[in-house]
Design a protein around this motif. Structure first.
Motif, PDB file in Angstrom:
ATOM      1  N   LYS A  49      -2.058  55.909  78.601  1.00 25.31           N
ATOM      2  CA  LYS A  49      -2.290  55.981  77.165  1.00 25.31           C
ATOM      3  C   LYS A  49      -1.747  57.302  76.643  1.00 25.31           C
ATOM      4  O   LYS A  49      -1.627  58.278  77.389  1.00 25.31           O
ATOM      5  CB  LYS A  49      -3.789  55.873  76.869  1.00 25.31           C
ATOM      6  N   VAL A  65     -10.578  58.816  69.973  1.00 23.10           N
ATOM      7  CA  VAL A  65      -9.289  58.256  70.395  1.00 23.10           C
ATOM      8  C   VAL A  65      -9.447  57.527  71.727  1.00 23.10           C
ATOM      9  O   VAL A  65      -8.977  56.398  71.909  1.00 23.10           O
ATOM     10  CB  VAL A  65      -8.222  59.366  70.511  1.00 23.10           C
ATOM     11  N   HIS A  85      -6.607  55.944  66.234  1.00 24.54           N
ATOM     12  CA  HIS A  85      -5.300  55.951  66.900  1.00 24.54           C
ATOM     13  C   HIS A  85      -4.854  57.381  67.173  1.00 24.54           C
ATOM     14  O   HIS A  85      -5.081  58.288  66.368  1.00 24.54           O
ATOM     15  CB  HIS A  85      -4.259  55.228  66.041  1.00 24.54           C
ATOM     16  N   TYR A  86      -4.191  57.565  68.316  1.00 23.40           N
ATOM     17  CA  TYR A  86      -3.724  58.891  68.733  1.00 23.40           C
ATOM     18  C   TYR A  86      -2.867  59.563  67.668  1.00 23.40           C
ATOM     19  O   TYR A  86      -3.084  60.718  67.305  1.00 23.40           O
ATOM     20  CB  TYR A  86      -2.931  58.751  70.040  1.00 23.40           C
ATOM     21  N   ASN A 132      -3.423  53.054  58.826  1.00 24.38           N
ATOM     22  CA  ASN A 132      -2.511  53.332  59.929  1.00 24.38           C
ATOM     23  C   ASN A 132      -1.977  54.757  59.768  1.00 24.38           C
ATOM     24  O   ASN A 132      -2.365  55.466  58.840  1.00 24.38           O
ATOM     25  CB  ASN A 132      -1.371  52.303  59.973  1.00 24.38           C
ATOM     26  N   LYS A 133      -1.054  55.149  60.656  1.00 23.56           N
ATOM     27  CA  LYS A 133      -0.583  56.534  60.633  1.00 23.56           C
ATOM     28  C   LYS A 133       0.064  56.898  59.294  1.00 23.56           C
ATOM     29  O   LYS A 133      -0.213  57.961  58.722  1.00 23.56           O
ATOM     30  CB  LYS A 133       0.421  56.766  61.765  1.00 23.56           C
TER      31      LYS A 133
END
Length: 333
Positions: free
Chosen positions: A130, A188, A194-195, A231-232
Motif C-alpha cells: 500500500k 489511512v 485516501h493516502y 477525492n484528491k
C-alpha cells in the motif's frame, strides 16, 4: 548450513571472506539460530509473518532470503539482510515443532552499509505494498541515508535518483511520516482516508503539542473531507479555497448541508432498504463516518451526538436499529 547444489554442511569457521572485489552468491539452507539480523528498514508485520508461515508450511519457501558474511568475535557468521519476514516465519514454524531450514542466498563477503541499504530497498520496493507502507520504507531509507552520507548530502533529488522514483513521490512519503499526526496515518491505514488526500493535510497543524485529536486541525479537516466523500482533486480544491479565505473551518461533523444532500439523493431509504443502490451507498457513508470517529481518542464525543440522533430520527428508525445495522456491516461500536 547446506549448499543447495552440494548439500554440504558449512560451519561459520568454514565460511571464508573473499580476496577479490567481485561479489559471488551461493544458495544455502541454514538453521535460524546460526544467523544474525541486519538492521531492517521495514517494520516487521506479524500478520505478514503469519501468512508466510502458513504458506511455507504448505508449499515450502519459494523465495530465498538475502545475506552476507560478517566477521564477529566468535568467527564468521551469516547475516540476514533482506527477507526478514521469511526468517521470522521459518522461526515460528520451528517453534511450533516443524523441521524446517531457512533458504538464503549468501554473498561471499561482508557488504558495505550502502550495499545493504540498496538491497533492502530493492527487495521491499519490488513487493506490492500500500502507498502508506511504501512511504514508511522510503522514509526509513531517507533517515538511513542521512546517517550514512550526512544530512547536508541527502536531498529529495538524491533519493529520487537512488530509488528511481519521482521527486514528488519521495516528497509525499516524507510528508506522510513526518508531517501527519499518527491519527491521520491510522485513518489511512484503516482505509477511511485516501493516502493522496492525507498528504494534502501535511501543511496543517498536526496537534503534536495538544492533548486531543479534536484540537488537531488535521484531524478536524480529515473528518470533514471523509464526511463529504471528497477525492484528491475535490479535497485539493476545497483546501485551496479554504486557504485563500484564511479562516478555520468550523462546520460540525454532520452539517445541515450534508443531510440536505443525503435526503436529496434518497438516503432516507438507506438503512431501511439495503437492497437498493441508494441504500448501499448511504450505509457505506454511515460506516465510513462511524469508523472515522471510532478511531479518535474520545469517540463518545461524536459517535452518537445529538446531530446524529436527530439525523437517524429523520430516517424513521430507532437508534438501536441503527446500531444493529452498523454492527451487521462489521462496525464495532
Amino acid at each position: 548450513m547446506a549448499d543447495i547444489g552440494l548439500q554440504e554442511k558449512i560451519t561459520p569457521e568454514k565460511v571464508e571472506l573473499p580476496k577479490k572485489d567481485k561479489i559471488a552468491w551461493k544458495l544455502f539452507e541454514v538453521k535460524t539460530e546460526d544467523l544474525l539480523l541486519a538492521e531492517n528498514i521495514r517494520p516487521i508485520d506479524p500478520f505478514a509473518v503469519e501468512d508466510l508461515a502458513n504458506s511455507i508450511s504448505e508449499i515450502g519457501q519459494l523465495q530465498p532470503c538475502i545475506g552476507d558474511v560478517v566477521e564477529t568475535e566468535s568467527g564468521n557468521l551469516v547475516r540476514v539482510i533482506a527477507g526478514q519476514h521469511r526468517y521470522y516465519a521459518v522461526k515460528q514454524l520451528i517453534e511450533a515443532g516443524e523441521d524446517v531450514l531457512l533458504l538464503i542466498r549468501v554473498a561471499n563477503r561482508q557488504l558495505s552499509e550502502e550495499q545493504v541499504l540498496s538491497i533492502q530497498m530493492a527487495e521491499n520496493l519490488q513487493n506490492k505494498m500500500k502507498a502508506e507502507e511504501d512511504a514508511k520504507i522510503i522514509h526509513s531509507y531517507w533517515l538511513r541515508c542521512r546517517q550514512l552520507y550526512g544530512d547536508e548530502n541527502v536531498s529529495i533529488a538524491f533519493l529520487s535518483r537512488k530509488l528511481g522514483r519521482s521527486s514528488q513521490k519521495i516528497s509525499e512519503a516524507i510528508k506522510f511520516v513526518e508531517g501527519l499526526s499518527p491519527k491521520i496515518q491510522e485513518l489511512v491505514q484503516k482505509g477511511v482516508l485516501h493516502y493522496s488526500t492525507a498528504v494534502l493535510l501535511a501543511k496543517m497543524d498536526n496537534g503534536s503539542n495538544k492533548g486531543s485529536d479534536y484540537d488537531s486541525e488535521q484531524v478536524r479537516t480529515a473528518v470533514f473531507l471523509i464526511s463529504q466523500g471528497y477525492n484528491k482533486e475535490e479535497a485539493k480544491r476545497y483546501l485551496d479555497k479554504r486557504s485563500k479565505e484564511v479562516k478555520a473551518y468550523t462546520e460540525p461533523l454532520f452539517s445541515g448541508e450534508v443531510w440536505k444532500e443525503l435526503k436529496k439523493n434518497g438516503y432516507r431509504m438507506a438503512i431501511k432498504d439495503q437492497s437498493s443502490k441508494e441504500g448501499r451507498t448511504a450505509s457505506g457513508w454511515f460506516v465510513r463516518m462511524i469508523k472515522t470517529v471510532s478511531l479518535l481518542d474520545d469517540p463518545t464525543k461524536t459517535e452518537f451526538s445529538e446531530a446524529i440522533e436527530k439525523a437517524v430520527g429523520e430516517l424513521d428508525i430507532s437508534m438501536d436499529d441503527f446500531k444493529n445495522n452498523l454492527q451487521a456491516l462489521g462496525v464495532k461500536l
